[in-house]
Design an enzyme around this catalytic site. Sequence first.
Site, mmCIF file in Angstrom:
data_model
loop_
_atom_site.group_PDB
_atom_site.id
_atom_site.type_symbol
_atom_site.label_atom_id
_atom_site.label_comp_id
_atom_site.label_asym_id
_atom_site.label_seq_id
_atom_site.Cartn_x
_atom_site.Cartn_y
_atom_site.Cartn_z
ATOM 1 N NE ARG A 132 -4.281 -1.400 0.096
ATOM 2 C CZ ARG A 132 -4.406 -2.474 -0.677
ATOM 3 N NH1 ARG A 132 -3.454 -2.808 -1.524
ATOM 4 N NH2 ARG A 132 -5.497 -3.218 -0.620
ATOM 5 C CD GLU A 175 -2.925 2.871 -5.328
ATOM 6 O OE1 GLU A 175 -1.744 2.548 -5.195
ATOM 7 O OE2 GLU A 175 -3.867 2.057 -5.450
ATOM 8 C CG HIS A 221 -2.966 -1.322 -6.903
ATOM 9 N ND1 HIS A 221 -3.227 -0.579 -5.779
ATOM 10 C CD2 HIS A 221 -3.115 -2.624 -6.528
ATOM 11 C CE1 HIS A 221 -3.532 -1.397 -4.778
ATOM 12 N NE2 HIS A 221 -3.468 -2.638 -5.215
HETATM 13 P P1 NAI Z 1 -1.695 -11.111 5.248
HETATM 14 O O1 NAI Z 1 -2.739 -10.590 6.178
HETATM 15 O O2 NAI Z 1 -1.686 -12.558 4.898
HETATM 16 O O3 NAI Z 1 -0.238 -10.749 5.820
HETATM 17 C C1 NAI Z 1 0.114 -9.510 6.320
HETATM 18 C C2 NAI Z 1 1.212 -9.725 7.342
HETATM 19 O O4 NAI Z 1 1.694 -8.436 7.738
HETATM 20 C C3 NAI Z 1 0.730 -10.444 8.629
HETATM 21 O O5 NAI Z 1 1.575 -11.546 8.914
HETATM 22 C C4 NAI Z 1 0.824 -9.373 9.704
HETATM 23 O O6 NAI Z 1 1.163 -9.886 10.985
HETATM 24 C C5 NAI Z 1 1.948 -8.495 9.146
HETATM 25 N N1 NAI Z 1 1.981 -7.137 9.695
HETATM 26 C C6 NAI Z 1 0.972 -6.393 10.207
HETATM 27 N N2 NAI Z 1 1.443 -5.191 10.607
HETATM 28 C C7 NAI Z 1 2.776 -5.194 10.348
HETATM 29 C C8 NAI Z 1 3.811 -4.255 10.544
HETATM 30 N N3 NAI Z 1 3.579 -3.052 11.096
HETATM 31 N N4 NAI Z 1 5.069 -4.581 10.158
HETATM 32 C C9 NAI Z 1 5.331 -5.803 9.607
HETATM 33 N N5 NAI Z 1 4.387 -6.730 9.404
HETATM 34 C C10 NAI Z 1 3.121 -6.435 9.767
HETATM 35 O O7 NAI Z 1 -1.808 -10.197 3.942
HETATM 36 P P2 NAI Z 1 -1.294 -10.541 2.466
HETATM 37 O O8 NAI Z 1 -2.358 -11.250 1.721
HETATM 38 O O9 NAI Z 1 0.063 -11.119 2.538
HETATM 39 O O10 NAI Z 1 -1.216 -9.064 1.825
HETATM 40 C C11 NAI Z 1 -0.298 -8.093 2.301
HETATM 41 C C12 NAI Z 1 -0.667 -6.749 1.724
HETATM 42 O O11 NAI Z 1 -0.481 -6.770 0.303
HETATM 43 C C13 NAI Z 1 -2.159 -6.363 1.872
HETATM 44 O O12 NAI Z 1 -2.396 -5.762 3.137
HETATM 45 C C14 NAI Z 1 -2.363 -5.382 0.767
HETATM 46 O O13 NAI Z 1 -2.097 -4.088 1.257
HETATM 47 C C15 NAI Z 1 -1.289 -5.762 -0.269
HETATM 48 N N6 NAI Z 1 -1.861 -6.277 -1.521
HETATM 49 C C16 NAI Z 1 -1.466 -5.703 -2.700
HETATM 50 C C17 NAI Z 1 -1.965 -6.142 -3.911
HETATM 51 C C18 NAI Z 1 -1.527 -5.549 -5.212
HETATM 52 O O14 NAI Z 1 -2.196 -5.769 -6.234
HETATM 53 N N7 NAI Z 1 -0.423 -4.816 -5.283
HETATM 54 C C19 NAI Z 1 -2.975 -7.214 -3.944
HETATM 55 C C20 NAI Z 1 -3.257 -7.823 -2.667
HETATM 56 C C21 NAI Z 1 -2.736 -7.329 -1.489
#
Ligand code: NAI
Length: 331
Positions: free
Chosen positions: A235, A264, A296
């Site tokens: 993000r 964005e 994105h």
């Molecule tokens: P997820 O929920 O499986 O994993 C997120 C991880 O980040 C969790 O293990 C959590 O404990 C950790 N976390 C939370 N706060 C944190 C911090 N301050 N510092 C370090 N780690 C922290 O989510 P997933 O599916 O892996 O997605 C991650 C991010 O990717 C989403 O939140 C979204 O913003 C982004 N995303 C981007 C996409 C794109 O098209 N570019 C598509 C899908 C998701």
Amino acid sequence: MKTLLFSTKPHDRRYFEAANQGLDLSIDYLDARLVESTASLCAGYDIVCVFVNDQLTKAVIGQIASLGVKHIALRCAGFNNVDLAAAEQAGITVSRVPAYSPEAVAEHTIALMMVLNRKIHKAYNRVRENNFILEGLTGFNFHGKIVGVVGTGKIGRCVINILRGLGCHVRCYDPHPDTSLEELPDVHYVPLNKLIEESDIVTLHCPLTEESHHLINHSTIDKMKHNVMLINTSRGGLIDTQAIINGLKSHKIGYLGLDVYEMESELFFQDKSSDIMQDDVFARLLSFPNVVITGHQGFYTDEALRQIASTTINNLMLVNQGNTDTNTFIA
Ligand code: NAI
């Protein structure tokens, strides 16, 4: 129940119509984003279906609640654009697509790393102009490099798997470490500061929260290695954009790959090719030869689009049945 889908692109319609075949849920499609000025369009609908740049602020939620909307169906994983407390207060339930092909975003992350390292964006243009000079295209081997992965959830884990195949040493930071990752050779959880100081490449895979807002700022950039590669496919708000511009100007950041950008919502998913760029910060980012930005598109694979549509349609059916007690419902 009637659903109104905001921020519709042609692919949304294609994949949603395919997923809705035989079910015939009542869905209307709109190009417009859901913001304060478009909220009145929700009159007559029970459910709104939104994406990453729709703005479900307290004011918008108040408006749509008064028009009779009962449910917000996010067709993405992140929900930083929804005021969940306001939704709960208004009696509106919220669902999302918690996981859709994390491999899609992970592979795009690695693509950005490879393009930047081997300067494919420059090589492509050179060869098209019959310029076969290699000077300026020197890369480095990923093998043996230290890569810092911030956030080891579904996407972070996929990134780690690919990096291990490339022979990288992985440093991770996550407030909720995954102990199974620690058992892997060459994967170690470390405090964020240590990850920032030791990594040749830093890649962000955590959600945008109050705590993670501007996680990468002047002070973290100061601590990074000289010529570090920074990748953000998570993000835009995780990075203080002005701070990375300063980091690029001082050569501290040697490579920057972005699939997301703080502002964005004013740019991405739209054709602005005939407009004058009004965002000076974005224009400055584009001016660096060592910056590659995509709009994105990390999620944009056939597999992920199918999964987004089918999970969202399933969420709509669950709402129809009054069954909002599954892991896809967040409020
Ligand atoms: P997820 O929920 O499986 O994993 C997120 C991880 O980040 C969790 O293990 C959590 O404990 C950790 N976390 C939370 N706060 C944190 C911090 N301050 N510092 C370090 N780690 C922290 O989510 P997933 O599916 O892996 O997605 C991650 C991010 O990717 C989403 O939140 C979204 O913003 C982004 N995303 C981007 C996409 C794109 O098209 N570019 C598509 C899908 C998701």
